[in-house]
Motif scaffolding. Structure first.
Motif, PDB file in Angstrom:
ATOM      1  N   TYR B 303       0.728  -1.129   0.278  1.00 21.56           N
ATOM      2  CA  TYR B 303       0.051   0.017   0.393  1.00 21.56           C
ATOM      3  C   TYR B 303       0.610   1.241   0.142  1.00 21.56           C
ATOM      4  O   TYR B 303       0.669   2.339  -1.010  1.00 21.56           O
ATOM      5  CB  TYR B 303      -0.734  -0.023   1.176  1.00 21.56           C
ATOM      6  N   GLY B 304       1.984   1.444   0.753  1.00 22.61           N
ATOM      7  CA  GLY B 304       2.696   2.094   0.474  1.00 22.61           C
ATOM      8  C   GLY B 304       3.352   2.811  -0.271  1.00 22.61           C
ATOM      9  O   GLY B 304       3.549   3.775  -0.913  1.00 22.61           O
ATOM     10  N   GLY B 305       4.041   1.550  -1.283  1.00 22.98           N
ATOM     11  CA  GLY B 305       4.950   1.241  -2.233  1.00 22.98           C
ATOM     12  C   GLY B 305       6.066   2.259  -2.465  1.00 22.98           C
ATOM     13  O   GLY B 305       6.537   2.875  -3.830  1.00 22.98           O
ATOM     14  N   VAL B 306       7.011   2.034  -1.272  1.00 20.94           N
ATOM     15  CA  VAL B 306       8.133   2.904  -1.456  1.00 20.94           C
ATOM     16  C   VAL B 306       8.910   2.335  -2.789  1.00 20.94           C
ATOM     17  O   VAL B 306       8.839   0.415  -2.430  1.00 20.94           O
ATOM     18  CB  VAL B 306       8.748   3.251  -0.101  1.00 20.94           C
ATOM     19  N   THR B 307       9.507   2.743  -3.275  1.00 21.49           N
ATOM     20  CA  THR B 307       9.919   2.179  -4.410  1.00 21.49           C
ATOM     21  C   THR B 307      11.324   1.304  -3.795  1.00 21.49           C
ATOM     22  O   THR B 307      10.770   0.189  -4.426  1.00 21.49           O
ATOM     23  CB  THR B 307      11.261   2.991  -4.807  1.00 21.49           C
ATOM     24  N   GLU B 308      12.643   1.763  -2.897  1.00 17.52           N
ATOM     25  CA  GLU B 308      13.555   0.040  -2.745  1.00 17.52           C
ATOM     26  C   GLU B 308      12.231  -0.381  -2.080  1.00 17.52           C
ATOM     27  O   GLU B 308      12.744  -1.626  -2.589  1.00 17.52           O
ATOM     28  CB  GLU B 308      14.387   0.875  -1.791  1.00 17.52           C
ATOM     29  N   GLU B 309      11.389  -0.577  -1.366  1.00 17.04           N
ATOM     30  CA  GLU B 309      10.750  -1.726  -0.904  1.00 17.04           C
ATOM     31  C   GLU B 309      10.018  -2.100  -1.792  1.00 17.04           C
ATOM     32  O   GLU B 309       9.373  -3.548  -1.253  1.00 17.04           O
ATOM     33  CB  GLU B 309       8.947  -0.967   0.222  1.00 17.04           C
ATOM     34  N   MET B 310       9.358  -1.660  -2.524  1.00 20.58           N
ATOM     35  CA  MET B 310       8.168  -2.394  -3.727  1.00 20.58           C
ATOM     36  C   MET B 310       9.604  -3.392  -4.684  1.00 20.58           C
ATOM     37  O   MET B 310       8.859  -3.917  -5.153  1.00 20.58           O
ATOM     38  CB  MET B 310       8.197  -1.514  -4.603  1.00 20.58           C
ATOM     39  N   LEU B 311      10.597  -2.801  -4.768  1.00 23.45           N
ATOM     40  CA  LEU B 311      11.940  -3.642  -5.392  1.00 23.45           C
ATOM     41  C   LEU B 311      11.832  -5.054  -5.225  1.00 23.45           C
ATOM     42  O   LEU B 311      11.811  -6.009  -5.470  1.00 23.45           O
ATOM     43  CB  LEU B 311      13.213  -3.073  -5.835  1.00 23.45           C
TER      44      LEU B 311
END
Lengths: 248, 452
Positions: B303-311
């Motif tokens: 839900y947050g969609g933070v770039t490095e987390e999404m990778l």
């Protein structure tokens, strides 16, 4: 310690407009610091050691870089950031890595136990591990830099290190020690411009600058105020001391 | 004279100690063989460096650290059952306590060994003691795990003490060295009420301490990852997540151990089916708890969609580690929950199947927490193609560690009773000259006193 000794806050500024990504800095660093050489099969496994690394951005392999000739890609040359709030120092269990009073994050090969916690904690990936006993062949073996920082359970800098320990860019701390020692023996104050890391000295494009960030008149302080100045991963809270000037 | 407690199953419990079959010899031979191969693999690593593994930059931590977390997780089984359930007053746990604690005792050393095996300079391990800095999560780890190991051994030994005395007294046909061992280890235990009283008091106190340790140890293990800034690791939920995972995999391991012991040593009367049913209920709770943690973690990231987390998220859900991730979900959650709810009641075979799947899945889960984050660092461009392929060295050493644990466990069951005789003793009518197992317990069963 010597005449008029006071602590500096060592910092590096790299002007990406002048950098041509020739990798002269990486090569100079390797020769200055006796970085072990690895064979091609090891390099493929990503085990090559490059204290200063030159690499393309964006990092994310999936990010669009565009179609030739409208390609948006750039190169970054990256030494250790010598952060003010280093995540690697926080996690070292034996204080093999620590930040000194001048802001240099040091690495003591004599104490490192090779747990690699610092290597996984560094968000910049500046730390490297010796997977095998270091070796040099042919003329490389006869041209090792004899400089080393040694004494009292401490072994740093270009000293030949054994397998199983972590190493990284030291801002050529052995050159700092030599410069200070020379100033002491000549009974005069040490001047910051007597100390210059190998990468800064060799830079083809004269893109690298080094000096004392606490001195408001030094080159690095003046450049740090430039509107082009930025630091990598600023939002992560590490407060790196390597400042880049973006292409303008 | 007061009513004495006897254990009518004593003979059945001591029977395995009086026997040593060819099957044992074969098992031990295989296990020793695997340990030898692992020893050779480690010799290669000691001589040539960690380069003989598949580790690389950026995957600096791999199979060895996964093993470390896994073995420490297994260790929570014993403490959960003997300490936490003891404080909760769950008396059904009594026949299982020693089997469960034995898992703890015999898995902790292999967890610690995994760390030593992973170190680049293991001969400098004492630096952690001489130069240890408490700023580092590894020091918290070292302290917690050492404390845990020490107190588990003490707790285990004290609980074993009355039964060692029993072996000393009963196993008169054992070889001399064995009888001498019992004599020494029994520390002169006589089994009088005062000694039992003191023992119970100490065990109660230790149970509280051990409960605190259980919560601390695996949380602290998770903080080795949680306290870094790396995406996928740096989450507040990592503590509870690892803790629940540990208790989950530990309890599943206890089921496996109990089922094997029950079958091999014919302990059907002593380890009745309702024990497995009680464990089944706990396991259902843990499985659902694990699902809760997973949803909380991944929904929040997505839900947050933070770039490095999404990778890292996509690495697990669709990219390089998708196969392993979804296999893990299947093995830890989908299949076991189905089995526990619909097939597990009164059926030990199904329970064991589900528990084996849970443990395999939990090993994968630790791997999937550790490695994908390393393959998507913020700033390393040559990701060795994001790849980590463990070599035979890592496989052989892992096999050796598991073999070592099983060997120690199997050997233990041939020399000491795996079901606590004194804790499962029941009230019985006083009969003169009858063999006595234990005097009245402090919290006795129904008060029945024979006439003085």
């Amino acid at each position: 310690m010597g005449f008029g000794f006071f602590y500096m806050r060592w910092s590096m500024v790299i002007d990406l407009d002048k950098c041509v990504a020739c990798q002269g800095c990486s090569v100079a660093c390797r020769f200055e610091n006796n970085t072990p050489v690895v064979k091609p099969d090891e390099a493929i496994k990503g085990r090559a050691i490059r204290w200063n690394d030159v690499f393309p951005l964006p990092i994310n392999p999936k990010e669009e870089t565009g179609e030739y000739p409208n390609v948006k890609t750039r190169y970054l040359t990256r030494p250790c950031m010598h952060c003010e709030n280093p995540p690697c120092v926080k996690v070292c269990p034996v204080q093999a890595t620590f930040k000194n009073e001048e802001g240099i994050v040091q690495q003591n090969y004599a104490r490192c136990i090779g747990c690699r916690f610092c290597t996984v904690a560094c968000p910049y990936g500046v730390r490297y591990f010796n997977w095998h006993e270091p070796e040099w062949e042919g003329s490389l073996a006869t041209h090792l830099n004899p400089d080393r920082l040694e004494g009292d359970g401490d072994l740093e800098g270009p000293a030949i290190r054994p397998k199983g320990i972590v190493e990284k860019c030291t801002f050529c701390i052995h050159r700092l020690q030599k410069a200070r020692a020379r100033a002491d023996s000549e009974k005069r104050a040490f001047r910051p411009d007597e100390y210059i890391p190998a990468c800064v000295q060799t830079c083809t494009g004269k893109a690298r600058f080094f000096g004392d960030l606490d001195d408001p008149n030094s080159t690095v302080s003046l450049l740090a105020k430039s509107p082009r100045a930025f630091r990598v991963l600023e939002d992560v809270g590490t407060h790196p001391k390597v400042i880049y000037l973006k292409e303008g | 004279m007061r009513a004495r407690l006897i254990n009518k199953h004593e003979a059945a419990i001591l029977a395995p100690l009086r026997d040593f079959t060819n099957a044992d010899r074969l098992l031990w031979a295989i296990l020793v063989g695997l340990i030898a191969v692992g020893g050779y693999a480690y010799y290669q690593q000691w001589t040539f460096g960690l380069g003989v593994t598949g580790l690389n930059r950026p995957v600096y931590w791999g199979v060895y650290i996964t093993n470390f977390v896994f073995f420490i997780g297994l260790a929570h089984s014993g403490t959960f059952i003997s300490a936490i359930l003891r404080l909760a007053g769950a008396s059904w746990r009594k026949p299982l306590v020693r089997a469960a604690e034995a898992i703890t005792i015999f898995s902790l050393p292999f967890g610690v060994s995994s760390i030593l095996i992973d170190m680049g300079r293991p001969e400098r391990a004492f630096n952690i003691i001489f130069y240890g800095r408490f700023q580092s999560p590894l020091l918290w780890d070292f302290t917690a795990v050492s404390l845990y190991m020490f107190s588990s051994v003490v707790f285990f030994y004290l609980s074993l003490l009355p039964d060692i005395a029993l072996c000393r007294d009963r196993l008169t046909e054992a070889p001399a060295w064995q009888r001498q061992m019992y004599r020494l280890l029994a520390l002169g235990w006589e089994g009088n009420p005062e000694q039992y009283h003191r023992l119970e008091g100490v065990l109660d106190g230790m149970a509280i301490f051990m409960t605190l340790l259980v919560v601390t140890v695996h949380t602290v293990v998770s903080w080795v990852f949680g306290m870094t800034l790396q995406p996928g690791w740096h989450t507040a939920l990592i503590g509870p997540f690892f803790l629940l995972g540990a208790i989950f995999s530990g309890t599943a391991a206890v089921v496996i151990a109990l089922a094997v012991l029950r079958r091999v040593y014919h302990l059907e009367d002593i380890l009745p089916i309702n024990l497995f049913n009680s464990l089944r209920k706990l396991l259902i709770v843990f499985t659902l708890g694990w699902l809760y943690m997973m949803v909380a973690e991944y929904l929040t990231i997505y839900y947050g969609g933070v770039t490095e987390e999404m990778l890292v998220f996509w690495q697990k859900f669709t990219d390089d580690f998708a196969g392993m991730f979804w296999l893990m979900v299947l093995l830890v959650f989908v299949i076991p929950l189905f089995i526990f709810v619909f097939l597990g009641k009164d059926r030990i075979g199904w329970m064991v199947t589900a528990c084996v799947l849970v443990n395999v899945g939990m090993w994968l889960e630790r791997y999937v927490v550790i490695v994908p984050t390393e393959t998507r660092p913020r700033l390393i461009y040559e990701l060795v193609l994001g790849d980590y392929s463990p070599t035979w060295v890592e496989g052989a050493i892992t096999a050796a560690l598991f073999s070592g644990m099983i060997l120690l466990y199997a050997a233990f069951t041939r020399y000491f009773p795996i079901v606590p005789v004194w804790e499962t003793a029941e009230e019985a009518e006083e009969k003169p000259g009858e063999t006595v197992t234990a005097p009245r317990r402090r919290w006795g069963t129904v008060g029945k006193t024979a006439p003085k």
